[in-house]
Write a protein that holds these residues in place. Structure first.
Motif, PDB file in Angstrom:
ATOM      1  N   UNK A 194       0.831  -1.210   0.000  1.00  0.00           N
ATOM      2  CA  UNK A 194       0.000   0.000   0.000  1.00  0.00           C
ATOM      3  C   UNK A 194       0.865   1.260   0.000  1.00  0.00           C
ATOM      4  N   UNK A 195       1.907   1.283   0.820  1.00  0.00           N
ATOM      5  CA  UNK A 195       2.788   2.451   0.860  1.00  0.00           C
ATOM      6  C   UNK A 195       3.579   2.596  -0.437  1.00  0.00           C
ATOM      7  N   UNK A 200       5.235   6.200  -1.142  1.00  0.00           N
ATOM      8  CA  UNK A 200       5.848   6.539   0.126  1.00  0.00           C
ATOM      9  C   UNK A 200       7.062   5.659   0.447  1.00  0.00           C
ATOM     10  N   UNK A 201       7.410   4.732  -0.442  1.00  0.00           N
ATOM     11  CA  UNK A 201       8.567   3.871  -0.230  1.00  0.00           C
ATOM     12  C   UNK A 201       9.451   3.907  -1.468  1.00  0.00           C
ATOM     13  N   UNK A 202      10.731   3.689  -1.241  1.00  0.00           N
ATOM     14  CA  UNK A 202      11.666   3.646  -2.369  1.00  0.00           C
ATOM     15  C   UNK A 202      12.859   2.773  -1.997  1.00  0.00           C
ATOM     16  N   UNK A 404       9.522   7.118   3.264  1.00  0.00           N
ATOM     17  CA  UNK A 404       9.746   8.564   3.301  1.00  0.00           C
ATOM     18  C   UNK A 404       9.221   9.156   4.607  1.00  0.00           C
ATOM     19  N   UNK A 405      10.064   9.943   5.255  1.00  0.00           N
ATOM     20  CA  UNK A 405       9.665  10.644   6.469  1.00  0.00           C
ATOM     21  C   UNK A 405       9.902  12.146   6.381  1.00  0.00           C
ATOM     22  N   UNK A 556       2.834   5.010  10.010  1.00  0.00           N
ATOM     23  CA  UNK A 556       2.214   3.957   9.217  1.00  0.00           C
ATOM     24  C   UNK A 556       0.687   4.120   9.171  1.00  0.00           C
ATOM     25  N   UNK A 557       0.073   4.254  10.311  1.00  0.00           N
ATOM     26  CA  UNK A 557      -1.394   4.296  10.358  1.00  0.00           C
ATOM     27  C   UNK A 557      -1.936   5.554   9.701  1.00  0.00           C
TER      28      UNK A 557
END
Length: 930
Positions: A194-195, A200-202, A404-405, A556-557
């Motif tokens: 989902x992320x 939101x992820x790499x 990613x943050x 995450x949530x």
């Protein structure tokens, strides 16, 4: 009730077993558990409960409402303990605080969801297995070692279950999970997909924080600072290509100070600060690295710390975060001198193959022999280490997966502000962590135990292929990719990802795991199995993992649901030893919970756990536990007396509050006040104030004051004995309910023995026998002269003290007692219980004068103002040669302002008899005893 003293060994074991067997704490709206329950029969059972909760009410007198929650879920996202060893005091303390909330909320009418998890998929569990089995995970094929780890973890998990049940924690054991279970694997992989689809992820080949001992990447949150002894080495570098005219005066060398000479082979540049006038002439020149002979540029950069060493710094790829920033900003070369295991690489030349620590000593020796080592001096400095094993971290360039943050820190900070914090000060830790973030979240780990990434890579073009949601969970090492050829280049060979998720990437999903967040094949959407649980009402946890568990859960949530996952956060401190030092095996100050509950009642330990403000560290205290044990004896003995006195208590249907005596109404009104106060303290998680106030009202107001008066009325058969028996029973039942969240076992034993199937309170819910399924009492709203009752009890207390000081028995007769003050309606109770022949309530205040007993000087003010004259002032005051006029003290020609002194006075009665000392000026008691 059985005769004799309270026997916690028998009582506590009995109820711990029955609570589990009877499923007393079952969440009524149960969803299918997300656990693999084959290792523990308690975890596999299923149950439905439809217990009704009726709020305490009364048809007698005015009813005062305290707002209660509707009969809906109250969800607690309880922390799954890391399976890395035995249960410790931190677990006991944290879960006991959670249990206070759970038990209170059930009695307030909520359907409480209180699950239990085992965090058993990460490095900690893997290291536990290695230690237990005396092996290394690298020695085994991954699946084989995973099975070995799970077998070790299951043994510890069974012990965890047993210990938590022995502590009386009101967990619903039908709601359990393991973070390595198949269902949780599915949830974790679904989260990744989902992320990834949200962008939101790499995956990136980049400098990564690395632990050489664990041989895996770790995230910033898994590092901590450690003060270590070291050496500063002053090393001479050769200056070459002096192309700056200002450097013509220089010799052919300059000095760099470093703690890590083993990184010399990785040196790729030298930096000086642009404002460093003494070394600015070096900029633009080159330098030769001693022993390794590579030529590196000298560059100006503001990130140089001019105050450390010589102010000239070497950049190595990589020694620290600044090296990485320089590498990226100045497009420097990449020279990796230390590999995954902390061993020197071929870049290190003749030092290749040495451990980095061995290489350091060899390089220092060779620098000294060559004359390049100018000085070596001892220092201590702060080093980043892996919090799991204490190993100094390194920085390696690796392909890793990241969440990613850094682009959304403001949103995550705002999300934290939406939650209610207990205590509020802990939000600052959350805020400081976010503001100090420097890295995105590295979620891939190079270990054997963990949840695999659902990813394959095209062997030709490295195109990423993600598993299909409906097929989860998958293991790329054994499962085929969802496509036969690469969508990007049509190649038909794929390489499976062999990394696993960071354990926090999974444990950060506990609210979603518990609420049944999953992919629905029919609707092709992600849905909740029990939407009533999410967002969770409470996240309880320790302050040491705010940056680990809480922050990552919010991230995450929030990304998955668009909502903040919790209404509130309750942060507990750590358990310290009795000297307020952190417990650790190396210090030898660890006290195992088993040792304590073998010697003391569990309820006494629960009493101790309630003794500190939430968020503060709590020192282990046998004195505090013994205080709990003393309260248990008091409750037990008082209950036996109540039972004895109320054998012939009237049918509650025949009693009206109008039939009660003034003191009966006062007691029930006083308990009303305590109910309101206690409810507010439990709601605000102020367990220490809740505990201490309740103990005081029970011990002093009920036992010391009312119970003695009621005993006299009932045993002597005086007026109001039926009302006293009724009041005793109602008050006692209410105290049991109020104590139930803290003294869970003793209150259950007394409740079931004295009141089940013998209800005197029309508001009891007898559909469940357990006190923990009864309703929290509401105030009855009884009309009473509270002030007169308080005054009467202060009189009784003063008279008891008078008899004790005079060495008189408590049943000794007092001839005459005069009382000035409002005790209207309580005269006969005072006279009867204190055996007073004549008690007279006087309307005119007795003649009392105030006598000065001394003067206290504020020396911090008097000393500087009057110096050597202070002794003269003291002498004059002692002899009474002073006067106070207009709040100023005058003596020896000196005037003291009001803040410089304090007049000490006492009340003095000069009439017939002895005036007793009370804490209030509203009541005067004079004993005239011949």
């Amino acid at each position: 009730m059985p005769s004799g003293e309270y026997d916690p060994d028998a009582v506590e074991t009995k109820w711990q077993d029955r609570w589990v067997d009877e499923e007393t704490y079952t969440y009524a709206s149960s969803i299918v558990s997300a656990s693999d329950s084959e290792f523990d029969p308690h975890l596999a059972s299923e149950s439905e409960s439809s217990d009704e909760h009726t709020l305490d009410n009364s048809s007698d007198g005015a009813h005062v409402d305290i707002e209660a929650d509707p009969d809906t879920a109250f969800s607690i996202d309880s922390p799954p303990p890391t399976v890395s060893g035995n249960l410790h005091w931190g677990h006991v303390y944290g879960f006991t605080l959670q249990d206070f909330v759970a038990r209170f909320r059930r009695m307030r009418g909520s359907d409480v969801f209180f699950p239990f998890g085992y965090d058993d998929n990460g490095i900690a569990s893997e290291r536990l297995a290695e230690d237990e089995l005396n092996v290394r995970h690298q020695e085994y094929e991954r699946r084989e070692f995973q099975q070995m780890t799970q077998e070790v973890c299951q043994q510890y998990e069974a012990e965890f279950t047993e210990k938590m049940q022995q502590l009386g924690i009101s967990i619903d054991w039908n709601q359990t999970y393991q973070t390595i279970s198949s269902d949780v694997k599915r949830t974790s992989q679904l989260s990744f997909i989902d992320l990834y689809e949200q962008g939101r992820e790499y995956r990136k080949r980049a400098p990564t924080i690395w632990c050489p001992e664990c041989e895996t990447a770790i995230s910033q949150v898994e590092t901590e600072d450690d003060e270590q002894p070291s050496h500063f080495h002053d090393i001479a570098f050769e200056l070459i290509n002096k192309n700056n005219p200002r450097s013509e005066h220089r010799t052919d060398t300059f000095t760099i100070s470093t703690t890590r000479p083993e990184l010399l082979p990785a040196c790729v540049a030298i930096f000086v600060h642009p404002d460093d006038d003494d070394n600015q002439d070096l900029v633009g020149a080159d330098a030769r690295v001693p022993l390794f002979d590579q030529t590196v540029p000298i560059i100006a950069d503001e990130r140089v710390d001019m105050e450390t060493g010589s102010g000239i710094v070497m950049c190595c790829t990589f020694g620290d975060q600044t090296d990485i920033e320089w590498y990226q900003a100045h497009d420097l070369d990449l020279r990796i001198a230390i590999d995954e295991s902390g061993t020197m690489t071929d870049v290190a030349g003749s030092y290749s193959g040495l451990d980095s620590t061995e290489a350091r000593e060899s390089i220092v020796a060779d620098l000294s022999e060559s004359g390049a080592l100018l000085d070596r001096r001892k220092i201590t400095h702060t080093v980043n280490v892996h919090e799991r094993c204490g190993t100094n971290i390194e920085f390696l360039v690796k392909n890793q997966w990241y969440v990613k943050l850094l682009d959304k820190t403001d949103e995550y900070l705002a999300a934290g502000r939406e939650m209610e914090w207990y205590p509020e000060k802990m939000f600052t830790r959350y805020k400081n962590w976010i503001e100090g973030l420097q890295w995105d979240w590295a979620i891939s780990r190079q270990r054997s135990s963990g949840i695999p990434f659902p990813v394959w890579y095209c062997d030709a073009c490295e195109h990423v292929v993600i598993a299909e949601k409906e097929s989860l969970p998958v293991d790329p090492l054994s499962d085929d990719p969802p496509v036969e050829s690469c969508p990007a280049c049509n190649h038909d060979t794929f390489i499976p990802e062999d990394d696993v998720f960071d354990t926090w990437a999974t444990s950060s999903l506990t609210p979603l795991i518990n609420a049944g967040w999953d992919w629905n094949d029919n609707t092709e959407t992600i849905e909740f199995g029990d939407s009533g649980l999410y967002p969770f009402n409470l996240r309880p946890q320790g302050h040491d993992i705010i940056s680990f568990w809480l922050f990552h859960t919010v991230v995450k949530c929030y990304e998955h649901t668009g909502e903040v996952p919790f209404d509130s956060v309750m942060i507990n401190g750590m358990v310290l030893d009795e000297n307020r030092e952190k417990m650790s095996k190396s210090k030898g100050n660890v006290i195992a919970p088993d040792e304590v509950i073998t010697e003391y009642p569990v309820d006494a330990a629960r009493y101790w756990a309630a003794g500190s403000a939430v968020g503060d560290d709590l020192p282990y205290s046998e004195k505090g536990i013994r205080a709990g044990e003393k309260l248990l004896r008091k409750l037990w003995n008082a209950s036996k007396l109540v039972e004895d006195l109320t054998t012939d208590a009237p049918d509650p249907e025949t009693m009206s509050h109008a039939d009660l005596e003034a003191i009966d109404r006062w007691l029930l009104a006083r308990i009303d006040t305590e109910i309101a106060r206690l409810t507010e303290k439990f709601e605000s998680r102020e367990f220490s104030k809740a505990r201490d106030g309740l103990r005081s009202v029970f011990w002093h107001t009920f036992c010391d004051d009312y119970l003695e008066i009621a005993k006299h009325r009932i045993r002597e058969g005086t007026t109001g004995d039926a009302a006293a028996a009724y009041t005793l029973t109602v008050a006692h039942r209410r105290f049991l309910k109020l104590f139930a969240p803290i003294l869970a076992h003793a209150s259950e034993e007394l409740w079931r023995d004295m009141y089940v199937s013998n209800s005197i309170d029309k508001t009891d819910d007898i559909s469940s026998d357990s006190i923990h399924r009864q309703s929290w009492p509401n105030p009855l709203g009884i009309d009473a002269n509270v002030d007169a009752g308080e005054a009467a009890m202060s009189v009784v207390g003063a008279l008891r003290k008078y008899k004790s000081n005079a060495q008189l028995p408590m049943n000794a007769t007092l001839d005459r007692v005069l009382i000035w003050g409002d005790i209207d309606g309580f005269e006969s109770d005072i006279a009867d219980v204190m055996h007073i022949e004549t008690l007279e309530s006087v309307s005119e205040r007795p003649s009392i004068e105030s006598v000065v007993t001394g003067v206290d000087l504020e020396y911090s003010l008097v000393g500087p103002a009057f110096g050597n004259a202070v002794s003269d002032i003291e002498t004059a005051i002692e002899s009474g040669e002073y006067e106070v006029v207009d709040d100023q003290l005058h003596t020896e020609g000196i005037t003291l302002d009001p803040e410089m002194f304090d007049i000490q006075k006492r009340r003095q009665y000069t009439g017939d008899g002895e005036m007793l000392d009370l804490d209030t000026d509203d009541v005067i008691v004079i004993v005239q005893n011949n």
